[in-house]
Scaffold this motif. Sequence first.
Motif, PDB file in Angstrom:
ATOM      1  N   THR A   6      10.416  29.495 -36.681  1.00  0.00           N
ATOM      2  CA  THR A   6      10.145  30.919 -36.835  1.00  0.00           C
ATOM      3  C   THR A   6      10.460  31.596 -35.509  1.00  0.00           C
ATOM      4  O   THR A   6      10.406  30.980 -34.455  1.00  0.00           O
ATOM      5  CB  THR A   6       8.681  31.224 -37.201  1.00  0.00           C
TER       6      THR A   6
ATOM      7  N   GLY B 114       4.143  31.477 -38.962  1.00  0.00           N
ATOM      8  CA  GLY B 114       4.924  32.607 -39.434  1.00  0.00           C
ATOM      9  C   GLY B 114       4.071  33.719 -39.999  1.00  0.00           C
ATOM     10  O   GLY B 114       2.844  33.627 -40.058  1.00  0.00           O
ATOM     11  N   ASN B 115       4.748  34.785 -40.429  1.00  0.00           N
ATOM     12  CA  ASN B 115       4.068  35.964 -40.960  1.00  0.00           C
ATOM     13  C   ASN B 115       3.176  35.652 -42.149  1.00  0.00           C
ATOM     14  O   ASN B 115       2.116  36.228 -42.298  1.00  0.00           O
ATOM     15  CB  ASN B 115       5.092  37.020 -41.379  1.00  0.00           C
TER      16      ASN B 115
ATOM     17  N   MET C 229      10.481  37.670 -39.341  1.00  0.00           N
ATOM     18  CA  MET C 229       9.669  36.471 -39.227  1.00  0.00           C
ATOM     19  C   MET C 229       9.887  35.634 -40.472  1.00  0.00           C
ATOM     20  O   MET C 229      10.718  35.943 -41.299  1.00  0.00           O
ATOM     21  CB  MET C 229       8.214  36.894 -39.045  1.00  0.00           C
TER      22      MET C 229
ATOM     23  N   ASP D 112       3.711  38.169 -48.785  1.00  0.00           N
ATOM     24  CA  ASP D 112       4.158  38.623 -47.463  1.00  0.00           C
ATOM     25  C   ASP D 112       5.586  39.160 -47.557  1.00  0.00           C
ATOM     26  O   ASP D 112       6.480  38.468 -48.046  1.00  0.00           O
ATOM     27  CB  ASP D 112       4.103  37.459 -46.466  1.00  0.00           C
TER      28      ASP D 112
ATOM     29  N   SER E 228       7.777  39.532 -45.325  1.00  0.00           N
ATOM     30  CA  SER E 228       8.722  38.907 -44.398  1.00  0.00           C
ATOM     31  C   SER E 228       9.083  37.490 -44.810  1.00  0.00           C
ATOM     32  O   SER E 228       9.678  36.746 -44.034  1.00  0.00           O
ATOM     33  CB  SER E 228       8.138  38.902 -42.984  1.00  0.00           C
ATOM     34  N   THR E 229       8.689  37.101 -46.013  1.00  0.00           N
ATOM     35  CA  THR E 229       8.951  35.758 -46.522  1.00  0.00           C
ATOM     36  C   THR E 229       9.653  35.891 -47.866  1.00  0.00           C
ATOM     37  O   THR E 229       9.236  36.687 -48.701  1.00  0.00           O
ATOM     38  CB  THR E 229       7.625  34.986 -46.698  1.00  0.00           C
TER      39      THR E 229
ATOM     40  N   THR F 228       8.029  32.077 -42.981  1.00  0.00           N
ATOM     41  CA  THR F 228       6.886  31.202 -43.207  1.00  0.00           C
ATOM     42  C   THR F 228       7.413  29.788 -43.315  1.00  0.00           C
ATOM     43  O   THR F 228       8.350  29.509 -44.068  1.00  0.00           O
ATOM     44  CB  THR F 228       6.119  31.587 -44.484  1.00  0.00           C
TER      45      THR F 228
END
Length: 195
Positions: free
Chosen positions: A50, A139-140, A1, A175, A177-178, A3
Amino acid sequence: MSTITVVRKNGVAAIAADTLTKFGGAKESADYVVNHDKILRVQDSYLAITGPTTSKLILQDFFQRQRKSTRMDTVAGIFRTWLDLHEALKGRYCLRPEEDEGDEFESSRMDVLIMNPGGIFGVDAFRTVQEFARFYAYGNGACYALGAMYAAFEDPAMDAEAVARLGVSAAAEFDDSTGLPVVSHRFPLRAASAG
């Protein structure tokens, strides 16, 4: 994912995205992936994406194949564009339409923020289109981005692009995933949309 963020402030719109790609537990940073940018230019709009990594390639191909000018400066124009896109996702791009029980509509499997001279908009995976007055994130890391942008939005020293970049940077801090660096774009809104 990912952001992604979008902001409108003092007659200027800005859009920002992180650059990290993830496959399960594996991370691919911008240091290793040349085509890491999650923002796509389509005519006078910028789209931050995303969802599955292939989403940007699909959107690039879809919009390059369009024979007519695409209207993405109103909620209705974006909605009609996304209906056409969803048909192409199922037909040309092999989207599997199976859904979880309870979903009323098929998912396009991506959330997209849009910035253009007409304003800032978001399209979720079920094709809900919203026009935003100040800022938003998908996003995540969206919850971190929204909090940071909320805290900074009224600061006169922070322009639209600085607020958008701050949102993504806050998400990258908290996060997994970012990831940095942040990519961003900005331009003036039309007078009627400047807000």
